[in-house]
Design an enzyme around this catalytic site. Structure first.
Site, PDB file in Angstrom:
ATOM      1  N   ARG A  68     -15.212  -8.264  -5.205  1.00  0.00           N
ATOM      2  CA  ARG A  68     -15.643  -7.870  -6.542  1.00  0.00           C
ATOM      3  C   ARG A  68     -16.416  -9.014  -7.192  1.00  0.00           C
ATOM      4  NH1 ARG A  68     -10.276  -6.236  -9.423  1.00  0.00           N
ATOM      5  NH2 ARG A  68      -9.575  -8.007  -8.159  1.00  0.00           N
ATOM      6  N   ASP A 108      -2.118  -1.906  -0.793  1.00  0.00           N
ATOM      7  CA  ASP A 108      -2.046  -0.446  -0.895  1.00  0.00           C
ATOM      8  C   ASP A 108      -2.420   0.073  -2.278  1.00  0.00           C
ATOM      9  OD1 ASP A 108      -1.240  -0.220   1.719  1.00  0.00           O
ATOM     10  OD2 ASP A 108       0.887  -0.005   1.265  1.00  0.00           O
ATOM     11  N   GLN A 110      -4.351  -0.953  -4.422  1.00  0.00           N
ATOM     12  CA  GLN A 110      -5.767  -1.080  -4.773  1.00  0.00           C
ATOM     13  C   GLN A 110      -6.664  -0.130  -3.984  1.00  0.00           C
ATOM     14  OE1 GLN A 110      -7.035  -5.189  -4.517  1.00  0.00           O
ATOM     15  NE2 GLN A 110      -5.189  -5.943  -5.541  1.00  0.00           N
ATOM     16  N   HIS A 132      -3.456   0.236   7.374  1.00  0.00           N
ATOM     17  CA  HIS A 132      -2.263   1.006   6.993  1.00  0.00           C
ATOM     18  C   HIS A 132      -2.764   2.287   6.355  1.00  0.00           C
ATOM     19  CE1 HIS A 132       1.720   2.100   5.817  1.00  0.00           C
ATOM     20  NE2 HIS A 132       1.596   1.805   4.535  1.00  0.00           N
ATOM     21  N   GLU A 389       8.410  -0.264  15.004  1.00  0.00           N
ATOM     22  CA  GLU A 389       8.688  -0.313  13.572  1.00  0.00           C
ATOM     23  C   GLU A 389      10.135  -0.684  13.264  1.00  0.00           C
ATOM     24  OE1 GLU A 389       6.330  -0.343  11.668  1.00  0.00           O
ATOM     25  OE2 GLU A 389       4.700   0.814  12.549  1.00  0.00           O
TER      26      GLU A 389
END
EC number: 1.1.1.86
Length: 491
Positions: A68, A108, A110, A132, A389
Protein backbone atom coordinates in the site's frame (compact mmCIF):
# COMPACT_ATOMS: atom_id res chain seq x y z
CA UNK A 1 -20.97 -12.92 0.24
CA UNK A 2 -21.99 -16.47 1.14
CA UNK A 3 -19.74 -19.09 2.74
CA UNK A 4 -18.56 -21.00 -0.36
CA UNK A 5 -18.62 -24.42 1.31
CA UNK A 6 -22.24 -23.92 2.35
CA UNK A 7 -23.28 -23.20 -1.25
CA UNK A 8 -22.17 -26.70 -2.30
CA UNK A 9 -24.45 -29.72 -2.24
CA UNK A 10 -23.53 -32.65 0.00
CA UNK A 11 -21.84 -34.63 -2.78
CA UNK A 12 -19.69 -31.63 -3.71
CA UNK A 13 -18.83 -30.97 -0.07
CA UNK A 14 -17.71 -34.55 0.49
CA UNK A 15 -15.72 -34.59 -2.75
CA UNK A 16 -13.81 -31.45 -1.83
CA UNK A 17 -13.26 -32.47 1.80
CA UNK A 18 -11.88 -35.80 0.59
CA UNK A 19 -9.55 -34.44 -2.09
CA UNK A 20 -6.04 -35.50 -1.21
CA UNK A 21 -3.34 -37.13 -3.33
CA UNK A 22 0.34 -37.50 -2.53
CA UNK A 23 2.14 -36.33 -5.65
CA UNK A 24 5.06 -38.27 -7.10
CA UNK A 25 8.40 -36.51 -7.28
CA UNK A 26 8.44 -37.11 -11.03
CA UNK A 27 5.49 -34.73 -11.38
CA UNK A 28 7.85 -31.90 -10.48
CA UNK A 29 10.51 -32.67 -13.08
CA UNK A 30 10.10 -29.18 -14.57
CA UNK A 31 10.36 -27.68 -11.07
CA UNK A 32 9.57 -23.93 -11.28
CA UNK A 33 9.88 -23.81 -15.07
CA UNK A 34 6.25 -22.92 -15.78
CA UNK A 35 6.65 -19.58 -14.00
CA UNK A 36 10.09 -18.63 -15.31
CA UNK A 37 9.97 -15.57 -17.50
CA UNK A 38 6.71 -14.48 -15.89
CA UNK A 39 6.18 -11.73 -13.35
CA UNK A 40 5.28 -12.74 -9.79
CA UNK A 41 4.02 -9.98 -7.50
CA UNK A 42 3.59 -10.72 -3.79
CA UNK A 43 1.19 -8.65 -1.71
CA UNK A 44 2.33 -8.65 1.90
CA UNK A 45 5.81 -9.02 3.35
CA UNK A 46 5.31 -10.83 6.63
CA UNK A 47 6.97 -14.14 7.53
CA UNK A 48 5.38 -16.15 4.70
CA UNK A 49 5.54 -13.26 2.23
CA UNK A 50 9.22 -12.53 2.66
CA UNK A 51 10.48 -16.08 2.97
CA UNK A 52 8.46 -17.50 0.10
CA UNK A 53 9.65 -14.57 -2.01
CA UNK A 54 13.30 -15.23 -1.16
CA UNK A 55 12.92 -18.88 -2.12
CA UNK A 56 11.12 -18.06 -5.36
CA UNK A 57 13.79 -15.56 -6.35
CA UNK A 58 16.54 -18.07 -5.59
CA UNK A 59 14.65 -20.54 -7.80
CA UNK A 60 14.96 -18.16 -10.74
CA UNK A 61 11.63 -16.36 -10.63
CA UNK A 62 11.02 -12.64 -11.19
CA UNK A 63 9.58 -11.49 -7.85
CA UNK A 64 8.46 -8.03 -6.71
CA UNK A 65 6.37 -6.75 -3.79
CA UNK A 66 3.23 -4.64 -4.07
CA UNK A 67 2.51 -2.65 -0.92
CA UNK A 68 0.00 0.00 0.00
CA UNK A 69 1.16 3.53 -0.77
CA UNK A 70 1.14 4.52 2.89
CA UNK A 71 3.36 1.53 3.78
CA UNK A 72 5.91 2.74 1.24
CA UNK A 73 5.66 6.43 2.16
CA UNK A 74 6.00 5.70 5.87
CA UNK A 75 8.70 3.07 5.30
CA UNK A 76 6.88 0.51 7.40
CA UNK A 77 8.45 -2.87 8.33
CA UNK A 78 7.04 -4.57 5.21
CA UNK A 79 8.73 -1.96 2.99
CA UNK A 80 12.00 -2.22 4.94
CA UNK A 81 12.10 -6.02 4.77
CA UNK A 82 11.47 -6.09 1.03
CA UNK A 83 13.92 -3.32 0.15
CA UNK A 84 16.66 -4.53 2.51
CA UNK A 85 16.52 -7.88 0.72
CA UNK A 86 16.94 -6.24 -2.66
CA UNK A 87 13.42 -6.68 -4.03
CA UNK A 88 11.63 -4.27 -6.30
CA UNK A 89 8.82 -2.59 -4.35
CA UNK A 90 5.92 -0.58 -5.73
CA UNK A 91 2.31 0.33 -5.18
CA UNK A 92 -0.56 -1.87 -6.31
CA UNK A 93 -1.09 0.45 -9.27
CA UNK A 94 2.59 0.23 -10.25
CA UNK A 95 3.02 -3.55 -10.20
CA UNK A 96 -0.28 -5.47 -10.30
CA UNK A 97 -1.22 -4.66 -13.94
CA UNK A 98 1.96 -6.36 -15.24
CA UNK A 99 1.76 -9.40 -12.96
CA UNK A 100 1.17 -12.89 -14.32
CA UNK A 101 0.76 -14.24 -10.77
CA UNK A 102 -0.39 -12.12 -7.83
CA UNK A 103 0.28 -13.90 -4.52
CA UNK A 104 -1.80 -12.66 -1.59
CA UNK A 105 0.18 -13.36 1.59
CA UNK A 106 -1.47 -10.83 3.89
CA UNK A 107 -3.26 -11.82 7.15
CA UNK A 108 -6.67 -13.48 6.76
CA UNK A 109 -8.63 -10.49 8.00
CA UNK A 110 -7.08 -8.28 5.29
CA UNK A 111 -7.84 -10.63 2.40
CA UNK A 112 -11.21 -9.18 1.44
CA UNK A 113 -9.94 -5.61 1.18
CA UNK A 114 -6.72 -6.69 -0.55
CA UNK A 115 -8.43 -8.90 -3.14
CA UNK A 116 -11.00 -6.22 -3.89
CA UNK A 117 -8.20 -3.70 -4.36
CA UNK A 118 -6.06 -5.85 -6.66
CA UNK A 119 -8.74 -7.53 -8.78
CA UNK A 120 -9.58 -4.47 -10.89
CA UNK A 121 -5.87 -3.96 -11.55
CA UNK A 122 -5.12 -7.54 -12.64
CA UNK A 123 -4.73 -8.15 -16.35
CA UNK A 124 -7.01 -10.53 -18.20
CA UNK A 125 -5.99 -14.15 -17.68
CA UNK A 126 -3.68 -13.54 -14.71
CA UNK A 127 -3.54 -15.82 -11.67
CA UNK A 128 -4.26 -15.10 -8.01
CA UNK A 129 -2.51 -17.16 -5.33
CA UNK A 130 -3.17 -17.83 -1.67
CA UNK A 131 -1.36 -19.79 1.05
CA UNK A 132 -4.56 -20.27 3.05
CA UNK A 133 -8.02 -20.59 1.58
CA UNK A 134 -10.08 -18.86 4.28
CA UNK A 135 -11.03 -15.94 2.03
CA UNK A 136 -12.29 -18.23 -0.72
CA UNK A 137 -14.01 -20.86 1.43
CA UNK A 138 -15.27 -19.07 4.53
CA UNK A 139 -15.70 -15.50 3.28
CA UNK A 140 -16.88 -16.70 -0.13
CA UNK A 141 -14.82 -14.22 -2.15
CA UNK A 142 -15.96 -13.97 -5.77
CA UNK A 143 -13.04 -13.73 -8.19
CA UNK A 144 -13.29 -12.65 -11.82
CA UNK A 145 -13.90 -15.65 -14.06
CA UNK A 146 -10.88 -14.95 -16.28
CA UNK A 147 -8.56 -15.19 -13.26
CA UNK A 148 -7.03 -18.54 -12.23
CA UNK A 149 -7.09 -19.06 -8.45
CA UNK A 150 -4.52 -21.39 -6.87
CA UNK A 151 -3.13 -22.20 -3.46
CA UNK A 152 0.28 -23.27 -2.19
CA UNK A 153 0.20 -23.86 1.56
CA UNK A 154 3.52 -24.76 3.24
CA UNK A 155 2.88 -26.71 6.44
CA UNK A 156 5.39 -24.68 8.46
CA UNK A 157 5.97 -21.10 9.60
CA UNK A 158 7.63 -18.82 7.06
CA UNK A 159 11.02 -18.87 8.77
CA UNK A 160 11.14 -22.67 8.51
CA UNK A 161 10.19 -22.47 4.83
CA UNK A 162 13.34 -20.41 4.25
CA UNK A 163 15.70 -22.38 6.48
CA UNK A 164 14.78 -25.72 4.92
CA UNK A 165 15.20 -24.26 1.43
CA UNK A 166 18.69 -22.98 2.28
CA UNK A 167 19.59 -26.51 3.37
CA UNK A 168 18.59 -27.74 -0.07
CA UNK A 169 15.38 -29.26 1.24
CA UNK A 170 11.86 -27.88 1.80
CA UNK A 171 8.73 -28.29 3.88
CA UNK A 172 5.64 -30.43 3.19
CA UNK A 173 3.13 -28.44 1.18
CA UNK A 174 -0.51 -28.61 0.09
CA UNK A 175 -1.49 -27.29 -3.34
CA UNK A 176 -4.93 -26.71 -4.82
CA UNK A 177 -6.83 -25.09 -7.67
CA UNK A 178 -10.18 -23.40 -7.00
CA UNK A 179 -12.68 -25.31 -9.18
CA UNK A 180 -14.66 -22.12 -9.88
CA UNK A 181 -11.58 -20.32 -11.28
CA UNK A 182 -9.47 -22.35 -13.70
CA UNK A 183 -10.52 -20.90 -17.08
CA UNK A 184 -7.47 -22.03 -19.04
CA UNK A 185 -6.82 -25.29 -17.20
CA UNK A 186 -3.38 -24.12 -16.13
CA UNK A 187 -4.03 -23.85 -12.41
CA UNK A 188 -2.24 -27.07 -11.48
CA UNK A 189 0.82 -26.15 -13.56
CA UNK A 190 1.02 -22.78 -11.79
CA UNK A 191 0.58 -24.33 -8.34
CA UNK A 192 3.21 -27.01 -8.99
CA UNK A 193 5.75 -24.43 -10.22
CA UNK A 194 5.10 -22.17 -7.24
CA UNK A 195 5.43 -25.09 -4.79
CA UNK A 196 8.68 -26.17 -6.43
CA UNK A 197 10.00 -22.61 -6.28
CA UNK A 198 9.57 -22.65 -2.50
CA UNK A 199 11.29 -26.06 -2.23
CA UNK A 200 8.15 -27.90 -1.16
CA UNK A 201 8.48 -30.61 -3.81
CA UNK A 202 11.58 -31.96 -2.05
CA UNK A 203 9.65 -32.72 1.16
CA UNK A 204 6.35 -33.93 -0.28
CA UNK A 205 3.34 -32.25 -1.88
CA UNK A 206 -0.32 -33.15 -1.43
CA UNK A 207 -2.78 -32.21 -4.15
CA UNK A 208 -5.70 -30.99 -2.07
CA UNK A 209 -8.63 -28.58 -2.33
CA UNK A 210 -9.27 -25.14 -0.89
CA UNK A 211 -12.04 -26.69 1.22
CA UNK A 212 -9.94 -29.54 2.64
CA UNK A 213 -7.04 -27.21 3.43
CA UNK A 214 -9.19 -24.68 5.26
CA UNK A 215 -11.32 -27.09 7.28
CA UNK A 216 -8.36 -29.25 8.35
CA UNK A 217 -6.09 -26.28 9.02
CA UNK A 218 -8.65 -24.60 11.26
CA UNK A 219 -9.28 -27.83 13.16
CA UNK A 220 -5.62 -28.59 13.75
CA UNK A 221 -4.63 -25.14 14.93
CA UNK A 222 -7.62 -24.75 17.24
CA UNK A 223 -7.25 -28.10 18.99
CA UNK A 224 -3.95 -29.95 19.24
CA UNK A 225 -1.54 -27.46 17.69
CA UNK A 226 -2.34 -24.43 19.81
CA UNK A 227 -5.40 -24.89 21.99
CA UNK A 228 -4.21 -28.10 23.65
CA UNK A 229 -0.73 -26.71 24.28
CA UNK A 230 -2.19 -23.56 25.82
CA UNK A 231 -4.69 -25.42 28.00
CA UNK A 232 -2.08 -27.99 28.99
CA UNK A 233 0.46 -25.33 29.93
CA UNK A 234 -1.98 -23.48 32.18
CA UNK A 235 -3.38 -26.62 33.81
CA UNK A 236 -0.03 -28.33 34.39
CA UNK A 237 1.64 -25.23 35.81
CA UNK A 238 -1.18 -24.53 38.25
CA UNK A 239 -1.24 -28.20 39.34
CA UNK A 240 2.50 -28.31 39.99
CA UNK A 241 2.53 -25.08 41.99
CA UNK A 242 -0.53 -26.11 44.00
CA UNK A 243 1.33 -29.26 45.06
CA UNK A 244 4.38 -27.32 46.23
CA UNK A 245 6.67 -27.42 43.21
CA UNK A 246 9.00 -24.43 42.80
CA UNK A 247 7.20 -22.16 40.28
CA UNK A 248 10.43 -21.57 38.37
CA UNK A 249 11.03 -25.31 37.95
CA UNK A 250 7.40 -25.88 37.02
CA UNK A 251 7.57 -23.16 34.38
CA UNK A 252 10.71 -24.56 32.78
CA UNK A 253 9.43 -28.14 32.82
CA UNK A 254 6.39 -27.02 30.84
CA UNK A 255 7.94 -24.35 28.61
CA UNK A 256 10.65 -26.66 27.30
CA UNK A 257 8.87 -29.93 27.97
CA UNK A 258 6.44 -29.59 25.07
CA UNK A 259 9.31 -29.07 22.66
CA UNK A 260 11.41 -31.95 23.99
CA UNK A 261 8.48 -34.36 23.99
CA UNK A 262 7.30 -33.43 20.50
CA UNK A 263 10.81 -33.67 19.06
CA UNK A 264 10.48 -37.42 19.63
CA UNK A 265 7.04 -37.23 18.04
CA UNK A 266 8.58 -35.58 14.98
CA UNK A 267 11.24 -38.22 14.54
CA UNK A 268 9.19 -41.33 15.17
CA UNK A 269 5.56 -40.49 15.82
CA UNK A 270 3.57 -41.34 18.93
CA UNK A 271 5.39 -44.69 19.08
CA UNK A 272 8.80 -43.12 19.66
CA UNK A 273 7.40 -40.53 22.05
CA UNK A 274 5.89 -43.29 24.20
CA UNK A 275 9.06 -45.38 23.93
CA UNK A 276 11.00 -42.59 25.66
CA UNK A 277 9.11 -43.44 28.86
CA UNK A 278 9.91 -46.29 31.23
CA UNK A 279 7.52 -49.22 30.88
CA UNK A 280 5.52 -48.32 34.03
CA UNK A 281 5.34 -44.69 32.89
CA UNK A 282 4.25 -45.75 29.40
CA UNK A 283 1.35 -47.76 30.82
CA UNK A 284 0.33 -44.81 32.98
CA UNK A 285 0.59 -42.32 30.09
CA UNK A 286 -1.56 -44.60 27.94
CA UNK A 287 -4.22 -44.86 30.66
CA UNK A 288 -4.24 -41.09 31.17
CA UNK A 289 -4.50 -40.46 27.43
CA UNK A 290 -7.51 -42.76 27.16
CA UNK A 291 -9.21 -40.88 30.00
CA UNK A 292 -8.44 -37.56 28.33
CA UNK A 293 -9.83 -38.74 25.00
CA UNK A 294 -13.07 -39.76 26.65
CA UNK A 295 -13.45 -36.39 28.34
CA UNK A 296 -12.41 -34.21 25.41
CA UNK A 297 -13.94 -36.00 22.42
CA UNK A 298 -17.17 -33.93 22.53
CA UNK A 299 -15.15 -30.69 22.61
CA UNK A 300 -13.07 -31.73 19.60
CA UNK A 301 -16.25 -32.74 17.78
CA UNK A 302 -17.90 -29.40 18.57
CA UNK A 303 -14.95 -27.51 17.09
CA UNK A 304 -15.05 -29.67 13.96
CA UNK A 305 -18.81 -29.21 13.65
CA UNK A 306 -18.52 -25.43 14.01
CA UNK A 307 -15.74 -25.35 11.42
CA UNK A 308 -17.70 -27.44 8.93
CA UNK A 309 -20.91 -25.42 9.40
CA UNK A 310 -19.19 -22.04 9.21
CA UNK A 311 -20.26 -21.09 12.74
CA UNK A 312 -16.63 -20.63 13.81
CA UNK A 313 -15.71 -18.34 10.91
CA UNK A 314 -18.94 -16.39 11.33
CA UNK A 315 -18.18 -15.73 14.98
CA UNK A 316 -14.61 -14.72 14.30
CA UNK A 317 -15.56 -12.37 11.46
CA UNK A 318 -18.11 -10.76 13.79
CA UNK A 319 -15.21 -10.11 16.19
CA UNK A 320 -13.21 -8.60 13.31
CA UNK A 321 -16.09 -6.17 12.80
CA UNK A 322 -15.83 -5.18 16.47
CA UNK A 323 -12.08 -4.47 16.26
CA UNK A 324 -11.09 -7.84 17.74
CA UNK A 325 -12.59 -7.07 21.13
CA UNK A 326 -12.79 -10.76 22.14
CA UNK A 327 -9.38 -11.65 20.73
CA UNK A 328 -7.64 -8.78 22.48
CA UNK A 329 -9.36 -9.53 25.79
CA UNK A 330 -8.36 -13.20 25.63
CA UNK A 331 -4.80 -12.21 24.71
CA UNK A 332 -4.61 -9.91 27.73
CA UNK A 333 -5.97 -12.61 30.05
CA UNK A 334 -3.33 -15.07 28.82
CA UNK A 335 -0.61 -12.50 29.45
CA UNK A 336 -1.73 -12.19 33.07
CA UNK A 337 -1.66 -15.95 33.76
CA UNK A 338 0.60 -17.36 36.45
CA UNK A 339 2.50 -19.46 33.91
CA UNK A 340 3.36 -16.46 31.74
CA UNK A 341 4.61 -14.50 34.75
CA UNK A 342 6.54 -17.21 36.60
CA UNK A 343 10.25 -16.64 37.30
CA UNK A 344 12.87 -18.35 35.17
CA UNK A 345 14.59 -21.49 36.48
CA UNK A 346 18.37 -21.26 36.38
CA UNK A 347 19.03 -24.96 36.91
CA UNK A 348 19.40 -27.69 34.31
CA UNK A 349 16.70 -30.17 33.34
CA UNK A 350 17.99 -33.14 31.36
CA UNK A 351 16.24 -34.31 28.23
CA UNK A 352 15.08 -37.53 29.89
CA UNK A 353 13.76 -35.66 32.92
CA UNK A 354 11.26 -33.86 30.71
CA UNK A 355 9.79 -37.26 29.86
CA UNK A 356 10.12 -38.79 33.33
CA UNK A 357 8.49 -35.80 35.06
CA UNK A 358 6.06 -35.06 32.24
CA UNK A 359 4.02 -38.26 31.92
CA UNK A 360 0.79 -36.23 31.92
CA UNK A 361 2.18 -33.95 29.20
CA UNK A 362 2.99 -36.98 27.05
CA UNK A 363 -0.55 -38.23 27.63
CA UNK A 364 -1.98 -34.84 26.63
CA UNK A 365 0.03 -34.83 23.40
CA UNK A 366 -1.01 -38.38 22.54
CA UNK A 367 -4.68 -37.75 23.30
CA UNK A 368 -4.75 -34.44 21.45
CA UNK A 369 -3.00 -35.69 18.32
CA UNK A 370 -5.15 -38.81 18.07
CA UNK A 371 -8.39 -36.95 18.76
CA UNK A 372 -7.66 -34.24 16.20
CA UNK A 373 -6.74 -36.85 13.59
CA UNK A 374 -9.74 -39.08 14.33
CA UNK A 375 -12.20 -36.17 14.36
CA UNK A 376 -10.95 -34.83 11.03
CA UNK A 377 -11.09 -38.25 9.38
CA UNK A 378 -14.61 -38.80 10.71
CA UNK A 379 -15.61 -35.51 9.05
CA UNK A 380 -14.40 -36.73 5.64
CA UNK A 381 -10.86 -35.34 5.59
CA UNK A 382 -8.29 -37.76 4.17
CA UNK A 383 -5.72 -39.23 6.56
CA UNK A 384 -2.69 -37.57 4.94
CA UNK A 385 -4.24 -34.11 5.32
CA UNK A 386 -5.24 -34.88 8.91
CA UNK A 387 -1.68 -35.99 9.72
CA UNK A 388 -0.10 -32.79 8.42
CA UNK A 389 -2.60 -30.65 10.35
CA UNK A 390 -2.10 -32.50 13.65
CA UNK A 391 1.08 -34.42 14.36
CA UNK A 392 3.42 -32.90 11.77
CA UNK A 393 3.12 -29.25 12.79
CA UNK A 394 3.08 -29.81 16.56
CA UNK A 395 6.89 -29.68 17.14
CA UNK A 396 7.04 -26.36 15.29
CA UNK A 397 4.39 -24.80 17.52
CA UNK A 398 5.99 -26.28 20.65
CA UNK A 399 9.23 -24.63 19.58
CA UNK A 400 7.60 -21.20 19.78
CA UNK A 401 6.59 -21.82 23.41
CA UNK A 402 10.21 -22.76 24.17
CA UNK A 403 11.26 -19.33 22.94
CA UNK A 404 8.94 -17.04 24.91
CA UNK A 405 6.14 -19.13 26.41
CA UNK A 406 2.54 -18.72 25.23
CA UNK A 407 3.15 -15.11 24.25
CA UNK A 408 5.52 -16.17 21.48
CA UNK A 409 3.18 -18.88 20.22
CA UNK A 410 0.31 -16.43 19.92
CA UNK A 411 2.50 -13.83 18.21
CA UNK A 412 3.81 -16.28 15.62
CA UNK A 413 0.54 -17.97 14.68
CA UNK A 414 -2.10 -16.16 12.63
CA UNK A 415 -4.88 -14.14 14.24
CA UNK A 416 -7.26 -16.83 12.96
CA UNK A 417 -5.30 -19.53 14.79
CA UNK A 418 -5.01 -17.39 17.91
CA UNK A 419 -8.77 -16.76 18.05
CA UNK A 420 -9.51 -20.48 17.67
CA UNK A 421 -6.85 -21.35 20.23
CA UNK A 422 -8.52 -19.21 22.88
CA UNK A 423 -11.96 -20.64 22.09
CA UNK A 424 -10.65 -24.17 22.64
CA UNK A 425 -8.41 -23.47 25.64
CA UNK A 426 -11.08 -21.46 27.42
CA UNK A 427 -13.40 -24.47 27.17
CA UNK A 428 -10.77 -27.16 27.81
CA UNK A 429 -9.36 -25.72 31.05
CA UNK A 430 -12.63 -25.91 33.05
CA UNK A 431 -13.52 -29.19 31.34
CA UNK A 432 -10.35 -30.83 32.66
CA UNK A 433 -10.35 -29.28 36.15
CA UNK A 434 -11.93 -32.34 37.81
CA UNK A 435 -9.64 -34.71 35.90
CA UNK A 436 -6.62 -32.83 37.24
CA UNK A 437 -7.71 -33.60 40.82
CA UNK A 438 -7.50 -37.35 40.15
CA UNK A 439 -3.81 -37.39 39.22
CA UNK A 440 -1.42 -39.67 41.08
CA UNK A 441 2.11 -39.10 42.32
CA UNK A 442 4.45 -39.53 39.38
CA UNK A 443 2.02 -38.21 36.77
CA UNK A 444 3.57 -34.73 36.77
CA UNK A 445 6.69 -33.25 38.36
CA UNK A 446 8.04 -36.57 39.68
CA UNK A 447 8.92 -39.94 38.20
CA UNK A 448 6.49 -42.84 38.22
CA UNK A 449 7.27 -45.03 41.21
CA UNK A 450 7.59 -48.80 41.00
CA UNK A 451 8.94 -51.15 38.38
CA UNK A 452 6.23 -53.78 38.18
CA UNK A 453 4.85 -54.34 34.67
CA UNK A 454 2.33 -56.84 33.35
CA UNK A 455 3.77 -58.26 30.13
CA UNK A 456 0.41 -58.83 28.46
CA UNK A 457 -0.73 -55.31 29.29
CA UNK A 458 2.51 -53.82 27.95
CA UNK A 459 2.19 -55.89 24.77
CA UNK A 460 -1.37 -54.71 24.22
CA UNK A 461 -0.50 -51.05 24.84
CA UNK A 462 2.47 -51.20 22.46
CA UNK A 463 0.29 -52.74 19.76
CA UNK A 464 -2.48 -50.19 20.29
CA UNK A 465 -0.04 -47.29 19.98
CA UNK A 466 1.76 -48.62 16.92
CA UNK A 467 -1.38 -49.68 15.07
CA UNK A 468 -3.27 -46.40 15.36
CA UNK A 469 -4.01 -45.09 11.83
CA UNK A 470 -2.00 -41.91 12.39
CA UNK A 471 1.09 -44.03 12.98
CA UNK A 472 0.61 -45.92 9.72
CA UNK A 473 0.20 -42.79 7.61
CA UNK A 474 2.93 -41.03 9.58
CA UNK A 475 5.52 -43.70 8.81
CA UNK A 476 4.76 -43.32 5.11
CA UNK A 477 4.89 -39.53 5.05
CA UNK A 478 7.99 -39.25 7.24
CA UNK A 479 9.72 -41.45 4.72
CA UNK A 480 9.66 -38.46 2.40
CA UNK A 481 11.18 -36.23 5.03
CA UNK A 482 14.29 -38.15 6.00
CA UNK A 483 16.42 -35.02 5.85
CA UNK A 484 14.63 -33.38 8.76
CA UNK A 485 16.75 -31.49 11.24
CA UNK A 486 16.34 -31.11 14.94
CA UNK A 487 14.57 -27.84 15.69
CA UNK A 488 15.07 -27.90 19.43
CA UNK A 489 16.49 -24.74 20.97
CA UNK A 490 17.13 -26.65 24.23
CA UNK A 491 16.57 -25.20 27.57
Amino acid sequence: MANYFNTLNLRQQLAQLGKCRFMAREEFADEAGYLKGKKVVIVGCGAQGLNQGLNMRDSGLDVAYALRKEAIDEKRPSWRKATENGFKVGTYEDLIPQADLVVNLTPDKQHTSVVRAVQPLMKDGAALGYSHGFNIVEVGEQVRKDITVVMVAPKCPGTEVREEYKRGFGVPTLIAVHPENDPKGEGMAIAKAWAAATGGHRAGVLESSFVAEVKSDLMGEQTILCGMLQAGSLLCFDKLVAEGTDPAYAEKLIQFGWETITEALKQGGITLMMDRLSNPAKLRAYALSEQLKGIMAPLFQKHMDDIISGAFSGGMMADWAEDDVKLLNWREETGKSAFENAPQFEGKISEQEYFDHGVLMVAMVKAGVELAFETMVDAGIIEESAYYESLHELPLIANTIARKRLYEMNVVISDTAEYGNYLFANAAVPLLKEFMTTLQAGDLGKSVAGTSVDNAQLRDVNEAVRNHPIESVGRKLRGYMTDMKRIAVAG
